[in-house]
Design a protein around this motif. Structure first.
Motif, PDB file in Angstrom:
ATOM      1  N   UNK A 136      35.485  41.199  41.063  1.00  0.00           N
ATOM      2  CA  UNK A 136      35.374  39.839  40.535  1.00  0.00           C
ATOM      3  C   UNK A 136      35.484  39.807  39.016  1.00  0.00           C
ATOM      4  N   UNK A 137      36.011  40.871  38.421  1.00  0.00           N
ATOM      5  CA  UNK A 137      36.150  40.932  36.969  1.00  0.00           C
ATOM      6  C   UNK A 137      37.275  40.028  36.479  1.00  0.00           C
ATOM      7  N   UNK A 138      37.220  39.714  35.210  1.00  0.00           N
ATOM      8  CA  UNK A 138      38.255  38.918  34.558  1.00  0.00           C
ATOM      9  C   UNK A 138      39.585  39.671  34.600  1.00  0.00           C
ATOM     10  N   UNK A 139      40.660  38.919  34.849  1.00  0.00           N
ATOM     11  CA  UNK A 139      42.007  39.478  34.847  1.00  0.00           C
ATOM     12  C   UNK A 139      42.806  38.725  33.788  1.00  0.00           C
ATOM     13  N   UNK A 140      43.536  39.463  32.970  1.00  0.00           N
ATOM     14  CA  UNK A 140      44.376  38.848  31.952  1.00  0.00           C
ATOM     15  C   UNK A 140      45.753  38.551  32.537  1.00  0.00           C
ATOM     16  N   UNK A 141      46.258  37.359  32.246  1.00  0.00           N
ATOM     17  CA  UNK A 141      47.556  36.936  32.745  1.00  0.00           C
ATOM     18  C   UNK A 141      48.468  36.546  31.602  1.00  0.00           C
ATOM     19  N   UNK A 142      49.743  36.739  31.842  1.00  0.00           N
ATOM     20  CA  UNK A 142      50.783  36.256  30.951  1.00  0.00           C
ATOM     21  C   UNK A 142      51.278  34.953  31.573  1.00  0.00           C
ATOM     22  N   UNK A 143      51.267  33.871  30.802  1.00  0.00           N
ATOM     23  CA  UNK A 143      51.692  32.560  31.282  1.00  0.00           C
ATOM     24  C   UNK A 143      53.113  32.329  30.784  1.00  0.00           C
TER      25      UNK A 143
ATOM     26  N   UNK B 285      61.141  23.220  36.592  1.00  0.00           N
ATOM     27  CA  UNK B 285      60.118  23.805  35.723  1.00  0.00           C
ATOM     28  C   UNK B 285      59.490  24.949  36.509  1.00  0.00           C
ATOM     29  N   UNK B 286      59.710  26.162  36.051  1.00  0.00           N
ATOM     30  CA  UNK B 286      59.118  27.332  36.710  1.00  0.00           C
ATOM     31  C   UNK B 286      57.867  27.729  35.943  1.00  0.00           C
ATOM     32  N   UNK B 287      56.736  27.692  36.631  1.00  0.00           N
ATOM     33  CA  UNK B 287      55.452  28.115  36.074  1.00  0.00           C
ATOM     34  C   UNK B 287      55.129  29.472  36.674  1.00  0.00           C
ATOM     35  N   UNK B 288      54.809  30.419  35.822  1.00  0.00           N
ATOM     36  CA  UNK B 288      54.587  31.787  36.289  1.00  0.00           C
ATOM     37  C   UNK B 288      53.359  32.377  35.609  1.00  0.00           C
ATOM     38  N   UNK B 289      52.544  33.033  36.402  1.00  0.00           N
ATOM     39  CA  UNK B 289      51.382  33.754  35.888  1.00  0.00           C
ATOM     40  C   UNK B 289      51.503  35.194  36.368  1.00  0.00           C
ATOM     41  N   UNK B 290      51.664  36.094  35.415  1.00  0.00           N
ATOM     42  CA  UNK B 290      51.838  37.509  35.761  1.00  0.00           C
ATOM     43  C   UNK B 290      50.634  38.287  35.243  1.00  0.00           C
ATOM     44  N   UNK B 291      49.952  39.004  36.138  1.00  0.00           N
ATOM     45  CA  UNK B 291      48.840  39.836  35.681  1.00  0.00           C
ATOM     46  C   UNK B 291      49.331  40.848  34.649  1.00  0.00           C
ATOM     47  N   UNK B 292      48.494  41.155  33.694  1.00  0.00           N
ATOM     48  CA  UNK B 292      48.859  42.079  32.620  1.00  0.00           C
ATOM     49  C   UNK B 292      49.218  43.461  33.166  1.00  0.00           C
ATOM     50  N   UNK B 293      48.756  43.794  34.365  1.00  0.00           N
ATOM     51  CA  UNK B 293      49.103  45.082  34.969  1.00  0.00           C
ATOM     52  C   UNK B 293      50.598  45.122  35.228  1.00  0.00           C
ATOM     53  N   UNK B 294      51.208  46.237  34.960  1.00  0.00           N
ATOM     54  CA  UNK B 294      52.667  46.352  35.101  1.00  0.00           C
ATOM     55  C   UNK B 294      53.141  46.268  36.548  1.00  0.00           C
ATOM     56  N   UNK B 295      52.352  46.753  37.490  1.00  0.00           N
ATOM     57  CA  UNK B 295      52.822  46.841  38.871  1.00  0.00           C
ATOM     58  C   UNK B 295      52.589  45.574  39.679  1.00  0.00           C
ATOM     59  N   UNK B 296      51.931  44.578  39.119  1.00  0.00           N
ATOM     60  CA  UNK B 296      51.604  43.371  39.864  1.00  0.00           C
ATOM     61  C   UNK B 296      52.768  42.375  39.836  1.00  0.00           C
ATOM     62  N   UNK B 297      52.944  41.678  40.932  1.00  0.00           N
ATOM     63  CA  UNK B 297      53.980  40.659  41.039  1.00  0.00           C
ATOM     64  C   UNK B 297      53.485  39.347  40.420  1.00  0.00           C
ATOM     65  N   UNK B 298      54.383  38.578  39.814  1.00  0.00           N
ATOM     66  CA  UNK B 298      53.961  37.290  39.253  1.00  0.00           C
ATOM     67  C   UNK B 298      53.637  36.286  40.349  1.00  0.00           C
ATOM     68  N   UNK B 299      52.739  35.396  40.033  1.00  0.00           N
ATOM     69  CA  UNK B 299      52.382  34.278  40.906  1.00  0.00           C
ATOM     70  C   UNK B 299      53.083  33.072  40.282  1.00  0.00           C
ATOM     71  N   UNK B 300      53.879  32.346  41.069  1.00  0.00           N
ATOM     72  CA  UNK B 300      54.682  31.295  40.456  1.00  0.00           C
ATOM     73  C   UNK B 300      54.897  30.108  41.384  1.00  0.00           C
ATOM     74  N   UNK B 301      55.365  29.027  40.789  1.00  0.00           N
ATOM     75  CA  UNK B 301      55.800  27.847  41.518  1.00  0.00           C
ATOM     76  C   UNK B 301      56.899  27.186  40.701  1.00  0.00           C
TER      77      UNK B 301
END
Length: 156
Positions: free
Chosen positions: A69-76, A133-149
Motif C-alpha cells: 500500500x506504499x506510494x507509487x510515483x507516476x509519470x503523467x 486526448x490520450x491520458x496516460x499514467x506510467x509507474x516510474x518503474x521501467x517494467x510496468x505498463x502504462x495505465x491509459x484512456x
C-alpha cells in the motif's frame, strides 16, 4: 568459489520479491464521458468548466498485486491529436499516488492548455474535426505498463 555462487543466489532471491511486488493493475476512465462527446462550445474553457463542475470526473484506480500500500510515483502524459494527427503532448514526472480509487484533478493532465493552444491559432475556437486526448499514467518503474484512456470529442 562456492561462497560466491551462494552470495549471487542469495542476492537474486532477495531481488525477486521486489520485482514481483512492483506489478500494478489499474484503470483510468472519465465518468460522464460518452464514447464520442460533441462539444457544444468550441472554446476549451467550457470543457474545463465541465470538469470543474463535476460533469466529467477522471477516476484512477490501481492496486499493487503484492498487496503493498506504499506510494507509487507516476509519470503523467497527455497527447492531443486532431483528425488523427498528433498536435501536442506534455509530460509530468513523479506524481505520488496511493493504491485505491481516486479522482484526478483535471489540472493533472495538460489537455485543456493543449486544446487552448490549438484554439489560439483559430481565434480562440477549436477547428472543426475529431480530437483524441490520450491520458496516460506510467509507474516510474521501467517494467510496468502504462495505465491509459483515450477521450474522443467532436468540434463542429
Amino acid at each position: 568459489m562456492k561462497s560466491f555462487g551462494y552470495i549471487l543466489c542469495l542476492m537474486f532471491c532477495l531481488a525477486v520479491p521486489k520485482v514481483i511486488g512492483q506489478s500494478l493493475l489499474g484503470k483510468l476512465n472519465v465518468e460522464g464521458w460518452n464514447k464520442v462527446t460533441e462539444l457544444k462550445s468550441q472554446e476549451p474553457v467550457s470543457l474545463f468548466k465541465n470538469f470543474r463542475d463535476g460533469k466529467h470526473k477522471i477516476l484512477f484506480r490501481f492496486k499493487n498485486t503484492s498487496g503493498d500500500k506504499d506510494i507509487v510515483l507516476f509519470q503523467m502524459k497527455t497527447t492531443l491529436a486532431h483528425n488523427g494527427k498528433t498536435i501536442g503532448s506534455s509530460q509530468r514526472s513523479d506524481w505520488p499516488w496511493l493504491p485505491g480509487d481516486m479522482y484526478v484533478p483535471v489540472e493533472a493532465f495538460d489537455f485543456i492548455p493543449l486544446l487552448q493552444k490549438a484554439a489560439n491559432g483559430n481565434k480562440g475556437k477549436l477547428m472543426p474535426g475529431t480530437y483524441e486526448i490520450r491520458l496516460e499514467m506510467k509507474p516510474a518503474q521501467r517494467d510496468a505498463q502504462p495505465i491509459h484512456t483515450t477521450l474522443t470529442l467532436k468540434a463542429s
